[in-house]
Design a protein around this motif. Sequence first.
Motif, PDB file in Angstrom:
ATOM      1  N   GLU A  54      -1.938   4.848  -3.433  1.00 60.48           N
ATOM      2  CA  GLU A  54      -3.374   5.062  -3.684  1.00 60.48           C
ATOM      3  C   GLU A  54      -3.738   4.875  -5.154  1.00 60.48           C
ATOM      4  O   GLU A  54      -4.444   5.668  -5.755  1.00 60.48           O
ATOM      5  CB  GLU A  54      -3.818   6.432  -3.174  1.00 60.48           C
ATOM      6  N   ILE A  57      -7.438   1.492  -5.758  1.00 67.20           N
ATOM      7  CA  ILE A  57      -8.542   1.964  -4.918  1.00 67.20           C
ATOM      8  C   ILE A  57      -9.548   0.855  -4.658  1.00 67.20           C
ATOM      9  O   ILE A  57     -10.083   0.737  -3.553  1.00 67.20           O
ATOM     10  CB  ILE A  57      -9.200   3.207  -5.562  1.00 67.20           C
ATOM     11  N   ASN A  58      -9.783   0.006  -5.642  1.00 68.43           N
ATOM     12  CA  ASN A  58     -10.718  -1.107  -5.477  1.00 68.43           C
ATOM     13  C   ASN A  58     -10.264  -2.033  -4.347  1.00 68.43           C
ATOM     14  O   ASN A  58     -11.065  -2.427  -3.500  1.00 68.43           O
ATOM     15  CB  ASN A  58     -10.858  -1.873  -6.799  1.00 68.43           C
ATOM     16  N   ASP A  61     -10.566  -0.299  -0.983  1.00 67.33           N
ATOM     17  CA  ASP A  61     -11.978  -0.284  -0.600  1.00 67.33           C
ATOM     18  C   ASP A  61     -12.393  -1.627   0.009  1.00 67.33           C
ATOM     19  O   ASP A  61     -13.045  -1.660   1.047  1.00 67.33           O
ATOM     20  CB  ASP A  61     -12.818   0.030  -1.847  1.00 67.33           C
ATOM     21  N   LYS A  62     -11.982  -2.707  -0.615  1.00 68.89           N
ATOM     22  CA  LYS A  62     -12.323  -4.045  -0.103  1.00 68.89           C
ATOM     23  C   LYS A  62     -11.676  -4.303   1.255  1.00 68.89           C
ATOM     24  O   LYS A  62     -12.322  -4.832   2.161  1.00 68.89           O
ATOM     25  CB  LYS A  62     -11.877  -5.128  -1.096  1.00 68.89           C
ATOM     26  N   LYS A  65     -13.437  -2.146   3.882  1.00 65.79           N
ATOM     27  CA  LYS A  65     -14.780  -2.667   4.159  1.00 65.79           C
ATOM     28  C   LYS A  65     -14.672  -3.861   5.112  1.00 65.79           C
ATOM     29  O   LYS A  65     -15.461  -4.018   6.041  1.00 65.79           O
ATOM     30  CB  LYS A  65     -15.492  -3.072   2.868  1.00 65.79           C
ATOM     31  N   GLU A  68     -13.955  -2.691   8.558  1.00 68.18           N
ATOM     32  CA  GLU A  68     -15.169  -2.233   9.237  1.00 68.18           C
ATOM     33  C   GLU A  68     -15.926  -3.419   9.829  1.00 68.18           C
ATOM     34  O   GLU A  68     -16.458  -3.330  10.937  1.00 68.18           O
ATOM     35  CB  GLU A  68     -16.063  -1.442   8.268  1.00 68.18           C
ATOM     36  N   LYS A 102     -10.272   8.023   4.197  1.00 67.92           N
ATOM     37  CA  LYS A 102     -11.186   8.058   3.047  1.00 67.92           C
ATOM     38  C   LYS A 102     -11.911   6.726   2.868  1.00 67.92           C
ATOM     39  O   LYS A 102     -12.982   6.671   2.288  1.00 67.92           O
ATOM     40  CB  LYS A 102     -10.421   8.357   1.759  1.00 67.92           C
ATOM     41  N   TYR A 103     -11.269   5.652   3.332  1.00 64.98           N
ATOM     42  CA  TYR A 103     -11.793   4.306   3.121  1.00 64.98           C
ATOM     43  C   TYR A 103     -12.417   3.704   4.379  1.00 64.98           C
ATOM     44  O   TYR A 103     -13.130   2.711   4.285  1.00 64.98           O
ATOM     45  CB  TYR A 103     -10.663   3.380   2.624  1.00 64.98           C
TER      46      TYR A 103
END
Length: 127
Positions: A54, A57-58, A61-62, A65, A68, A102-103
């Motif tokens: 961890e 984080i960037n 996150d990508k 995303k 999703e 979290k992501y």
Amino acid sequence: MNKKTEEFFRRMLYFLPSTEDAYKESIATYGGVLETIIVEGIFMPEIIKLLSEERNINLLDKIFKYFEEVSNEEDAHLMNLFSVTVLEILGNDRAILGTARKYMGTKTIQLQIKADRDLGREVPDFD
């Protein structure tokens, strides 16, 4: 492999360029893209490592995303591949899953819970 699945592999290679040699080696070894082997054996170990550390984080996150976006796809083949590889593997380790949550977006969480239930796993409460 259909267009949506090809796009998934392109995006994973973009996010995880260090996996490109293993990806090419797998294709050479098996004479083609064995989708579950590549996701489970090449991409997911890298994602699990990112989650366990961890630090980036960037990038996490990508990736999540994008997951999703995949979770909202209507392509049945891609959804099945995603569920039985990415989401099931995330559920193998509750600490990793807790970090991944979290992501994760709403739809990804719903699909991951479904993947756990489909395997007969108890669904942890992270709230």
